[in-house]
Design a protein around this motif. Structure first.
Motif, PDB file in Angstrom:
ATOM      1  N   LEU A  48       0.846  -1.182   0.000  1.00 26.26           N
ATOM      2  CA  LEU A  48       0.000   0.000   0.000  1.00 26.26           C
ATOM      3  C   LEU A  48       0.883   1.235   0.000  1.00 26.26           C
ATOM      4  O   LEU A  48       1.848   1.322   0.754  1.00 26.26           O
ATOM      5  N   ASP A  49       0.533   2.194  -0.861  1.00 27.57           N
ATOM      6  CA  ASP A  49       1.266   3.455  -0.925  1.00 27.57           C
ATOM      7  C   ASP A  49       0.236   4.551  -1.144  1.00 27.57           C
ATOM      8  O   ASP A  49      -0.142   4.847  -2.278  1.00 27.57           O
ATOM      9  N   GLY A  50      -0.255   5.121  -0.063  1.00 26.98           N
ATOM     10  CA  GLY A  50      -1.316   6.123  -0.168  1.00 26.98           C
ATOM     11  C   GLY A  50      -2.566   5.514  -0.754  1.00 26.98           C
ATOM     12  O   GLY A  50      -3.118   4.563  -0.212  1.00 26.98           O
ATOM     13  N   ASP A  51      -3.022   6.052  -1.907  1.00 25.41           N
ATOM     14  CA  ASP A  51      -4.240   5.568  -2.570  1.00 25.41           C
ATOM     15  C   ASP A  51      -3.982   4.411  -3.523  1.00 25.41           C
ATOM     16  O   ASP A  51      -4.889   3.932  -4.174  1.00 25.41           O
ATOM     17  N   THR A  52      -2.742   3.989  -3.646  1.00 26.28           N
ATOM     18  CA  THR A  52      -2.389   2.958  -4.618  1.00 26.28           C
ATOM     19  C   THR A  52      -1.976   1.669  -3.914  1.00 26.28           C
ATOM     20  O   THR A  52      -1.271   1.704  -2.912  1.00 26.28           O
ATOM     21  N   ALA A  53      -2.449   0.554  -4.456  1.00 28.79           N
ATOM     22  CA  ALA A  53      -2.063  -0.761  -3.940  1.00 28.79           C
ATOM     23  C   ALA A  53      -1.505  -1.580  -5.091  1.00 28.79           C
ATOM     24  O   ALA A  53      -1.978  -1.493  -6.223  1.00 28.79           O
ATOM     25  N   SER A  54      -0.483  -2.362  -4.826  1.00 32.38           N
ATOM     26  CA  SER A  54       0.031  -3.283  -5.834  1.00 32.38           C
ATOM     27  C   SER A  54       0.285  -4.618  -5.167  1.00 32.38           C
ATOM     28  O   SER A  54       0.601  -4.689  -3.987  1.00 32.38           O
ATOM     29  N   GLY A  55       0.103  -5.683  -5.916  1.00 29.37           N
ATOM     30  CA  GLY A  55       0.258  -7.008  -5.342  1.00 29.37           C
ATOM     31  C   GLY A  55       0.750  -8.004  -6.356  1.00 29.37           C
ATOM     32  O   GLY A  55       0.775  -7.751  -7.550  1.00 29.37           O
ATOM     33  N   ARG A  56       1.128  -9.150  -5.849  1.00 29.40           N
ATOM     34  CA  ARG A  56       1.654 -10.219  -6.688  1.00 29.40           C
ATOM     35  C   ARG A  56       1.151 -11.548  -6.128  1.00 29.40           C
ATOM     36  O   ARG A  56       1.124 -11.757  -4.933  1.00 29.40           O
ATOM     37  N   ALA A  57       0.755 -12.442  -7.013  1.00 29.19           N
ATOM     38  CA  ALA A  57       0.338 -13.794  -6.626  1.00 29.19           C
ATOM     39  C   ALA A  57       1.074 -14.786  -7.525  1.00 29.19           C
ATOM     40  O   ALA A  57       1.375 -14.491  -8.673  1.00 29.19           O
ATOM     41  N   TYR A  58       1.353 -15.952  -7.001  1.00 23.19           N
ATOM     42  CA  TYR A  58       2.068 -16.996  -7.745  1.00 23.19           C
ATOM     43  C   TYR A  58       1.088 -18.118  -8.047  1.00 23.19           C
ATOM     44  O   TYR A  58       0.353 -18.558  -7.170  1.00 23.19           O
ATOM     45  N   MET A  59       1.080 -18.588  -9.293  1.00 18.45           N
ATOM     46  CA  MET A  59       0.110 -19.590  -9.709  1.00 18.45           C
ATOM     47  C   MET A  59       0.794 -20.712 -10.474  1.00 18.45           C
ATOM     48  O   MET A  59       1.717 -20.482 -11.254  1.00 18.45           O
ATOM     49  N   SER A  60       0.336 -21.944 -10.246  1.00 21.93           N
ATOM     50  CA  SER A  60       0.770 -23.080 -11.045  1.00 21.93           C
ATOM     51  C   SER A  60      -0.476 -23.883 -11.424  1.00 21.93           C
ATOM     52  O   SER A  60      -1.512 -23.783 -10.774  1.00 21.93           O
ATOM     53  N   GLU A  61      -0.375 -24.664 -12.492  1.00 20.10           N
ATOM     54  CA  GLU A  61      -1.523 -25.413 -12.999  1.00 20.10           C
ATOM     55  C   GLU A  61      -1.140 -26.866 -13.274  1.00 20.10           C
ATOM     56  O   GLU A  61      -0.015 -27.152 -13.662  1.00 20.10           O
ATOM     57  N   VAL A  62      -2.097 -27.748 -13.094  1.00 24.30           N
ATOM     58  CA  VAL A  62      -1.970 -29.146 -13.498  1.00 24.30           C
ATOM     59  C   VAL A  62      -3.299 -29.524 -14.147  1.00 24.30           C
ATOM     60  O   VAL A  62      -4.357 -29.056 -13.725  1.00 24.30           O
ATOM     61  N   GLY A  63      -3.224 -30.309 -15.208  1.00 25.40           N
ATOM     62  CA  GLY A  63      -4.464 -30.665 -15.883  1.00 25.40           C
ATOM     63  C   GLY A  63      -4.303 -31.856 -16.800  1.00 25.40           C
ATOM     64  O   GLY A  63      -3.202 -32.358 -17.028  1.00 25.40           O
ATOM     65  N   ARG A  64      -5.450 -32.319 -17.323  1.00 22.73           N
ATOM     66  CA  ARG A  64      -5.455 -33.425 -18.279  1.00 22.73           C
ATOM     67  C   ARG A  64      -6.434 -33.090 -19.394  1.00 22.73           C
ATOM     68  O   ARG A  64      -7.574 -32.697 -19.147  1.00 22.73           O
ATOM     69  N   GLY A  65      -5.970 -33.271 -20.613  1.00 24.74           N
ATOM     70  CA  GLY A  65      -6.809 -33.025 -21.779  1.00 24.74           C
ATOM     71  C   GLY A  65      -7.714 -34.207 -22.052  1.00 24.74           C
ATOM     72  O   GLY A  65      -7.480 -35.327 -21.582  1.00 24.74           O
ATOM     73  N   CYS A  66      -8.748 -33.970 -22.831  1.00 26.41           N
ATOM     74  CA  CYS A  66      -9.675 -35.040 -23.200  1.00 26.41           C
ATOM     75  C   CYS A  66      -8.992 -36.126 -24.022  1.00 26.41           C
ATOM     76  O   CYS A  66      -9.477 -37.250 -24.092  1.00 26.41           O
ATOM     77  N   ASP A  67      -7.836 -35.801 -24.623  1.00 33.85           N
ATOM     78  CA  ASP A  67      -7.095 -36.797 -25.399  1.00 33.85           C
ATOM     79  C   ASP A  67      -6.147 -37.621 -24.530  1.00 33.85           C
ATOM     80  O   ASP A  67      -5.395 -38.450 -25.022  1.00 33.85           O
ATOM     81  N   GLY A  68      -6.168 -37.419 -23.198  1.00 33.50           N
ATOM     82  CA  GLY A  68      -5.346 -38.213 -22.282  1.00 33.50           C
ATOM     83  C   GLY A  68      -4.020 -37.576 -21.911  1.00 33.50           C
ATOM     84  O   GLY A  68      -3.352 -38.016 -20.987  1.00 33.50           O
ATOM     85  N   ARG A  69      -3.601 -36.535 -22.637  1.00 30.61           N
ATOM     86  CA  ARG A  69      -2.343 -35.867 -22.282  1.00 30.61           C
ATOM     87  C   ARG A  69      -2.521 -35.106 -20.970  1.00 30.61           C
ATOM     88  O   ARG A  69      -3.599 -34.622 -20.668  1.00 30.61           O
ATOM     89  N   SER A  70      -1.444 -35.042 -20.202  1.00 25.46           N
ATOM     90  CA  SER A  70      -1.496 -34.281 -18.956  1.00 25.46           C
ATOM     91  C   SER A  70      -0.207 -33.490 -18.812  1.00 25.46           C
ATOM     92  O   SER A  70       0.778 -33.737 -19.501  1.00 25.46           O
ATOM     93  N   GLY A  71      -0.223 -32.548 -17.905  1.00 24.47           N
ATOM     94  CA  GLY A  71       0.969 -31.744 -17.707  1.00 24.47           C
ATOM     95  C   GLY A  71       0.839 -30.787 -16.546  1.00 24.47           C
ATOM     96  O   GLY A  71      -0.232 -30.606 -15.979  1.00 24.47           O
TER      97      GLY A  71
END
Length: 88
Positions: A32-55
């Motif tokens: 927070l800096d006066g009227d301004t806020a900045s942030g950061r989030a970290y994201m990762s994904e895991v999934g599987r496609g309908c064709d059986g591939r995953s990653g």
């Protein structure tokens, strides 16, 4: 892909090619800096496609900065955000 229409259209098509997708978001820091806020989030994904591939996608970082908005503007009018992918 950009804009609400394109993002919504892509979202409607996701079940055609993705069996499941899990996104893990890990909160970072909000500054927070006066009227301004900045942030950061970290994201990762895991999934599987309908064709059986995953990653697992490499962790990515999402950042956003918010400043005061003009009266009558949309809630997201003063928010800037971006995503970058980083090697694990």
């Amino acid at each position: 892909m950009s804009g609400q229409q394109q993002i919504r259209a892509w979202g409607r098509r996701v079940p055609e090619f993705v069996n499941f997708l899990v996104q893990n978001t890990h909160p970072g820091v909000i500054r927070l800096d006066g009227d301004t806020a900045s942030g950061r989030a970290y994201m990762s994904e895991v999934g599987r496609g309908c064709d059986g591939r995953s990653g697992v996608n490499s962790p990515s970082t999402t950042t956003a900065t918010s400043a005061p908005r003009a009266p009558g503007s949309s809630p997201n009018a003063s928010t800037r955000s971006g995503t970058s992918t980083r090697a694990p």
